[in-house]
Design an enzyme around this catalytic site. Sequence first.
Site, PDB file in Angstrom:
ATOM      1  N   GLY A 160      -3.214   2.367  -8.798  1.00  0.00           N
ATOM      2  CA  GLY A 160      -3.798   1.085  -8.417  1.00  0.00           C
ATOM      3  C   GLY A 160      -4.740   1.221  -7.238  1.00  0.00           C
ATOM      4  CB  ILE A 162      -2.567   1.652  -2.407  1.00  0.00           C
ATOM      5  CG1 ILE A 162      -2.481   0.252  -1.795  1.00  0.00           C
ATOM      6  CG2 ILE A 162      -2.095   2.699  -1.399  1.00  0.00           C
ATOM      7  CD1 ILE A 162      -1.068  -0.206  -1.512  1.00  0.00           C
ATOM      8  NE  ARG A 242       8.377  -3.668  -2.332  1.00  0.00           N
ATOM      9  CZ  ARG A 242       7.353  -3.867  -1.509  1.00  0.00           C
ATOM     10  NH1 ARG A 242       6.795  -2.826  -0.909  1.00  0.00           N
ATOM     11  NH2 ARG A 242       6.879  -5.085  -1.285  1.00  0.00           N
ATOM     12  CD  GLU A 271      12.771  -0.355   2.642  1.00  0.00           C
ATOM     13  OE1 GLU A 271      12.257  -1.455   2.934  1.00  0.00           O
ATOM     14  OE2 GLU A 271      12.120   0.586   2.173  1.00  0.00           O
ATOM     15  CG  HIS A 290       8.866  -0.909   3.822  1.00  0.00           C
ATOM     16  ND1 HIS A 290       9.603  -1.332   2.745  1.00  0.00           N
ATOM     17  CD2 HIS A 290       7.576  -1.160   3.493  1.00  0.00           C
ATOM     18  CE1 HIS A 290       8.796  -1.826   1.809  1.00  0.00           C
ATOM     19  NE2 HIS A 290       7.551  -1.733   2.254  1.00  0.00           N
TER      20      HIS A 290
END
Length: 337
Positions: A160, A162, A242, A271, A290
């Site tokens: 994608g 990024i 993720r 997390e 994160h």
Amino acid sequence: MAEYKVYGFAKLKPGSVEPEIGEFKKAGVDVEVTELKFSSEDDFIEKVKDADAIMGGHMFNRRVIESLPKCQMVITYSVGYDGIDVEAATDNGLIICNNPASEWCVEEVSNQAIALLLACAKKLVIQDTLVKQGKWGEAKQALPPMGGIHDEVLGLVGCGAIARMVTRKAQVFGLKCIGYDPYLDKSVADEYDIELVDLPDVMKNSDYISVHTPLTDDTYHLVSEKEFNLMKPTAYYISTARGPVTDEKALIKALQEKKIAGAGLDVFEQEPTPPDNPLLKLDNVIAIPHSASYSNAALDTQPLNPAREVARVLKGYWPRNVINRDVTPKKPLKKEK
């Protein structure tokens, strides 16, 4: 009293909704915006029952969604939308949108992926730790084996916005890029000089793996023991996507058994990750909380697109970044010209 009520929560820079208010004023929409604080799911439902739209995520299970009869849309401040039951939203005419990285954090996350790649490749954390402990000689001994980065292969899992920005930056260092993305048009891959291959080929042929796929039912534990067993023993695994896309137990096993050289992790399955997570005990793992999307500029930009998307819907137009495209909205919407 304002014509519409909109609530916001869970953005990276809380404390003010002035940026959102500014966007609603520009759009000419009469909105009362409230930054939401809540103590429980029941408290959340009670406070947003009159919402026309909500900006935020990670609270929207079927029970919550069915308690929002008036709400037309939910849009996350984040890129990820894995805290939303999209099927339940579609069943209830609730439009779901995310906040794409291209709107606010594509530079930051791609920079973090490159930073982790370089830090792993040059063993910066190990060297820094040993030198600070007065172990200069040991730091030198820790250097081999070490690839040159240039003329090595970066494998992308997900291609994608990024990942494509990572590609542009990686190519400056002389890296060849291959990628796995069953949804990417080959013409786009060609534009970025990404060679599209299947996932096993990415895992086996890469010196660095960088994960960028969203978390969905299809991508949960997409990278597991089978995939780690394909990697080179000199290869590094980078994830800024993720946490649950990676089977963390399989990653720990691969690292402990030295099947791969190391990992640079911005995300974890749980997390905050527990202090006793074995990943935190390994000197060939770089662990970040994160925070890939973080910068002052990104924090200032993050709330703007969600407000613009809400304004589109309240003015009777489809938003631009709809996740559940087959939803029948609660009110008829037109396509923006």
